[in-house]
Design an enzyme around this catalytic site. Structure first.
Site, short mmCIF file in Angstrom:
data_model
loop_
_atom_site.label_atom_id
_atom_site.label_comp_id
_atom_site.label_asym_id
_atom_site.label_seq_id
_atom_site.Cartn_x
_atom_site.Cartn_y
_atom_site.Cartn_z
N GLU A 189 -13.87 18.10 -13.21
CA GLU A 189 -12.91 17.42 -13.52
C GLU A 189 -12.44 16.64 -12.08
O GLU A 189 -12.68 17.23 -10.93
CB GLU A 189 -11.44 17.88 -13.74
CG GLU A 189 -11.42 18.62 -15.20
CD GLU A 189 -10.37 19.63 -15.19
OE1 GLU A 189 -9.03 19.28 -15.32
OE2 GLU A 189 -10.50 20.79 -14.96
N LYS A 223 -10.20 15.33 -9.22
CA LYS A 223 -9.00 15.81 -8.49
C LYS A 223 -8.08 14.76 -8.17
O LYS A 223 -8.37 13.72 -7.19
CB LYS A 223 -9.38 16.50 -7.25
CG LYS A 223 -8.09 17.15 -6.72
CD LYS A 223 -8.49 18.00 -5.43
CE LYS A 223 -7.56 19.07 -4.96
NZ LYS A 223 -6.34 18.02 -4.32
N ASP A 283 -5.01 12.59 -7.16
CA ASP A 283 -4.03 12.71 -6.04
C ASP A 283 -2.65 12.48 -6.36
O ASP A 283 -2.18 11.25 -6.28
CB ASP A 283 -4.53 12.03 -4.84
CG ASP A 283 -4.12 12.56 -3.59
OD1 ASP A 283 -3.57 13.68 -3.52
OD2 ASP A 283 -4.31 12.09 -2.42
N TYR A 306 -4.48 19.52 -16.55
CA TYR A 306 -5.88 20.12 -16.38
C TYR A 306 -5.93 21.68 -16.50
O TYR A 306 -6.66 22.20 -15.92
CB TYR A 306 -6.25 19.78 -14.93
CG TYR A 306 -4.92 20.19 -13.95
CD1 TYR A 306 -4.58 21.25 -13.57
CD2 TYR A 306 -4.33 19.15 -13.15
CE1 TYR A 306 -3.56 21.62 -12.78
CE2 TYR A 306 -3.55 19.52 -12.10
CZ TYR A 306 -2.98 20.31 -12.03
OH TYR A 306 -2.03 20.76 -11.03
N LYS A 325 -14.10 18.52 -1.98
CA LYS A 325 -13.24 17.04 -1.34
C LYS A 325 -14.21 16.08 -1.13
O LYS A 325 -15.42 16.13 -0.62
CB LYS A 325 -12.71 17.45 -0.23
CG LYS A 325 -11.39 18.51 -0.44
CD LYS A 325 -9.94 17.52 -0.37
CE LYS A 325 -8.78 18.52 -0.45
NZ LYS A 325 -7.75 18.17 0.13
N CYS A 348 -0.42 -21.34 20.41
CA CYS A 348 -1.74 -21.25 19.65
C CYS A 348 -2.64 -20.66 20.44
O CYS A 348 -3.14 -21.52 21.34
CB CYS A 348 -2.06 -22.52 18.94
SG CYS A 348 -3.76 -22.34 17.89
N CYS A 396 -5.72 -23.67 20.27
CA CYS A 396 -5.36 -25.06 20.87
C CYS A 396 -4.35 -25.25 21.78
O CYS A 396 -4.27 -26.25 22.11
CB CYS A 396 -5.52 -25.97 19.62
SG CYS A 396 -3.86 -26.14 18.75
N CYS A 443 0.82 -22.54 13.76
CA CYS A 443 0.38 -23.60 14.91
C CYS A 443 0.65 -24.78 14.35
O CYS A 443 0.28 -25.21 13.17
CB CYS A 443 -1.04 -23.36 15.08
SG CYS A 443 -1.56 -24.59 16.19
N CYS A 478 -6.33 -28.63 15.90
CA CYS A 478 -6.44 -27.25 16.34
C CYS A 478 -7.88 -26.91 15.70
O CYS A 478 -8.05 -26.96 14.46
CB CYS A 478 -5.49 -26.26 15.57
SG CYS A 478 -5.88 -24.48 15.74
#
Ligand code: NAD
Length: 785
Positions: A119, A121, A123, A231, A319, A413, A416, A443, A449
């Site tokens: 199965e 696992k 979390d 489970y 795991k 910026c 530029c 900016c 730019c």
């Protein structure tokens, strides 16, 4: 020896604290991998020094004590943890222990394979559900394994937990055990809505699930997207089946959700195959898993094997590599995007997270930096979820160095040197617009730019925008860096001699590019609007603008308020659109595209039928946000006075006859302010200039041929892409949806069509193949190249 003892005590104290934070507060401060590393260090030290093992060591105990705010529940059969395997050798070792424990021949010709159940696992957090005579009577957390917390009220709010078992034959007492978890989508939704209301966000779905379930106020739990997956069983008045899988299948028949991935494996090699198969699909599963659980399938064998201090001998959790890791934030740099947004990016000390080396992570915006409380030099938890760019989810405050530095947004910026300004949020309520600070910094250099210009051109030529093939990001960078283009309009002035000089271009590719640029001169209005790269205007909004207003001339001059009449356009986006077209530079670029570059937009010029029909005087008055006037009051005014001028000039007596005194006063006070009256009349004038008439002036609106119809495209189309087919249908007024239902008008099915076509046939819907579809389009004067 002394050193080992000192370290053991240190580790126990540290692990106890982390256990408390994780299991009791649902607020861990370190990622699981780090916890596991400390746990394994302790386990190894204890193995070397068995006389130092004490029953209160975290290696001998489960979870943490129950929180006293909840009523305590004693588990008749303890709820244990699971042993962990990280490597294949750990799995072989586990199988050897099981085989030996069961006295099975384990090598040579007579070797016997143990049957295991497999199965995922999940979390989340472990929960025990007690059923008496088929009715749910109690829900509890695992707590320290012996004593848990009574969360009966909360588990009842989890939608897939049956309050009564289905069918019959269940044991009088039946304790079901399983995991309460949150799906990835549910987690994203929860965090988004928490951000909106300024609430607490969660670092990962497991913390979100645990924090949501262990709430003293069950109303909060009820609003959280929690799910349950069973489970196993605990206390039971009579055996159900002689195998674990048999138990779960029976529970499923009684209405209990179990994993779809449940399988039997013959021997450990099969288990490892299962592990790799799920591992490959891990990122695409709708929920997070941190491993796979293998259990000896025979209940008799489980009983024979029994338990150790904190885990059964007959089960193991294999795991997966962790998706969260610890690393150091070396610096924060700022990137400039297409719309000038200056975005902080985390530069991290490179670290491997689930097999991928991560050195950068997105930080979204400065509000996020503030929310995380992030400082340069911090130790941070980073998390990979799916294939997206990793995120910084948490700062480990206890590891902050003394020389940690604040993260500051640059004044200018980084590309530029133009000013960087904070964006503003515009909201309107009670007739007033309020402006507050937005999360994004920009900016102001616009196309001057380099970073914005490059991104703007990349967007302009992209497939869903002007679809100019052959212009890759690298070429665009070169064109901008060599100052060959300063705006999208300059693309159309490029010459063969300039292109062939570019890296990677030869005779044929240069000619092809010139042709692709030339071919892009007749886009639909929607594509053109999208290609302009107006902040916050994606493809859908561009389509709405094109469909509703019908011509660029109208889009260009539309007042923000008028734009808010369009579906899904809010005041902020409306202001973005309006100020984009007010900007001199943008006007020049658009002028050049339509003038010198001879671009011809395909538009209808007409207002969209839906939009035209939606305009009512009542609706407009409502949108003015006159204090205390809602949609009902606005409609009454419209019905009584018929025109906006009528409302503005209405005498007190008439107004009083229409509305209660307080509301009547509010309307008068609103229109007595000259700017309000002027603004309202200006909006009305523009709507009229656009060709709209208030419905009570009885304008008959003609719809587009497919207005009100929903079409579905399925299978592959050969003569045009699905995007193009969708665009064509939308230009005729149809809505194109991804799923078939009884409300679907027509389904266009190309070769390879599957379940959607089957469903359409079942529902008896009209189905067209591609040939018939093309003929249909032709009937409506829509050509297919
Ligand atoms: P565990 O999570 O490794 O394994 C046991 C749990 O797995 C069970 O209680 C059950 O809830 C769950 N589970 C999921 N699917 C299952 C299935 N199909 N069958 C059986 N059980 C299933 O062990 P644990 O004792 O719950 O917690 C220890 C783990 O928690 C550590 O390995 C660590 O990763 C994490 N932790 C982290 C911190 C932290 O500070 N980050 C602190 C404490 C614990």
């Amino acid at each position: 020896m002394k050193a080992a003892e000192t370290r053991i005590l240190e580790l126990r104290a540290e692990l106890d604290l982390h256990n408390y934070r994780y299991h009791v507060l649902d607020e861990p401060s370190i990622p699981d991998v780090e916890y596991d590393r400390l746990f394994h260090e302790l386990k190894a030290l204890e193995a070397e020094n068995p006389h130092l093992v004490t029953p209160d060591s975290p290696t001998q105990r489960v979870g943490s004590a129950a929180l006293s705010a909840f009523t305590q529940v004693r588990h008749e059969i303890p709820m244990l943890s699971l042993g962990n395997a990280f490597e294949e050798t750990d799995m072989h070792e586990f199988d050897r222990r099981v085989t030996e424990g069961l006295d099975l021949p384990n090598d040579g010709l007579f070797a016997e394979k143990v049957e295991y159940s497999c199965e995922p696992k999940l979390d989340g957090l472990a929960v025990s559900l007690l059923y008496q005579n088929g009715a749910l009577v109690r829900g509890a957390t695992r707590g320290d394994g012996t004593t848990g917390e009574d969360i009966s009220v909360n588990v009842r709010t989890v939608r897939n937990i049956p309050l009564k078992l289905h069918g019959e034959g269940w044991p009088e007492t039946l304790e079901v055990r399983g995991e309460v978890f949150m799906s990835k989508a549910g987690f994203d939704r929860l965090n988004e809505s928490q951000l909106e209301v300024g609430g607490k966000t969660f670092a990962n779905p497991r913390n979100a699930a645990a924090g949501s379930l262990r709430q003293l106020d069950s109303k909060i739990t009820a609003n959280r997207p929690l799910e349950f997956c069973c489970y196993g069983i605990g206390q039971v008045s009579h055996d159900i089946s002689d195998t674990h899988i048999g138990n779960l299948k029976q529970l499923k028949a009684w209405g209990m959700p179990i994993s779809r991935e449940l399988k039997a494996a013959a021997g450990i090699e099969d288990c490892l195959k299962y592990y790799h198969d799920i591992g490959e699909r891990r990122l695409s599963l709708p929920y997070e898993i941190d491993g796979v659980v293998f259990k000896v399938n025979s209940i008799a064998a489980q009983r024979e094997l029994g338990f150790r201090a904190r885990e059964p001998r007959w089960a193991i959790a294999h795991k997966f590599p962790a998706m969260e890791e610890l690393t150091e934030l070396l610096d924060v740099e700022f990137q400039v995007g297409r719309t000038g947004a200056v975005t902080p990016v985390a530069r991290l000390k490179p670290v491997k997270v689930a097999g991928v080396t991560v050195a950068n992570a997105t930080l979204h915006n400065m509000d996020e930096v503030a929310r995380l409380g992030l400082m340069i030099g911090d130790t941070v938890i980073i998390r990979r979820a799916g294939d997206v760019i990793p995120q910084v989810v948490q700062v480990v405050l206890e590891r902050r160095p003394d020389n940690a530095r604040k993260v500051e947004i640059p004044q200018t910026c980084p590309v530029c040197g133009s000013q960087v300004e904070r964006t503003q949020l515009i909201k309107r309520s009670k007739g007033k617009e309020t402006v507050s600070e937005g999360a994004v910094y920009r900016c102001v250099g616009r196309l001057a730019c380099g970073a914005q210009l490059k991104q703007a051109i990349i967007h302009y030529v992209s497939r869903r925008a002007m679809d100019i093939e052959g212009l890759g990001d690298k070429t665009i960078e070169q064109l901008v860096d060599e100052k060959l283009i300063g705006s999208p309009a300059d693309l159309y002035k490029l010459e063969y001699d300039q292109i062939i000089e570019l890296e990677g271009f030869a005779d044929i590719s240069s000619k092809k590019l010139l042709k692709a640029i030339d071919d892009s001169k007749t886009p639909t209005l929607a594509r053109f609007i999208y290609a302009l790269g107006i902040p916050d205007v994606g493809e859908e909004t561009a389509k709405v603008l094109a469909r509703s207003l019908g011509s660029l001339d109208k889009v260009k001059v539309a007042l923000p308020e008028v734009l808010t009449y369009l579906p899904d356009i809010g005041l902020e986006v409306a202001h973005e659109i309006h100020s984009f077209f007010e900007d001199d530079h943008n006007q020049n670029v658009i002028g050049a595209l339509l003038g010198e570059c001879k671009m011809q937009l395909q538009d209808t010029g007409d207002l969209g039928a839906e939009f035209a029909a939606s305009a009512t005087l009542g609706g407009m008055l409502d949108k003015l946000n006159i204090p205390s006037i809602g949609p009902g009051g606005a409609q009454k005014l419209a019905d009584k006075f018929g025109t906006l001028e009528g409302v503005v000039k209405a005498d007190w007596l008439d107004m009083r006859q229409t509305l209660p005194e307080k509301q009547a006063q509010s309307v008068r006070a609103f229109f007595d302010v000259p700017e309000n009256a002027e603004r309202a009349l200006k909006i009305e004038q523009q709507l009229k200039d656009f060709g709209m008439h208030w419905q009570n002036e009885k304008k008959v609106v003609e719809g587009l041929p497919l207005t009100g119809q929903t079409w579905v495209l399925t299978g592959s189309l050969e003569l045009m892409s699905r995007d193009v087919a969708k665009e064509k249908l939308e230009s005729l007024g149809a809505k194109v949806s991804g799923s078939v239902s009884a409300k679907t008008h027509t389904v266009v099915a190309g070769p390879g069509a599957g379940s959607k076509l089957t469903k359409a046939n079942e529902l008896g819907l009209k189905v067209l193949d591609e040939e018939a579809f093309v003929a249909f389009l032709k009937q409506h004067d829509i050509s297919v190249e």
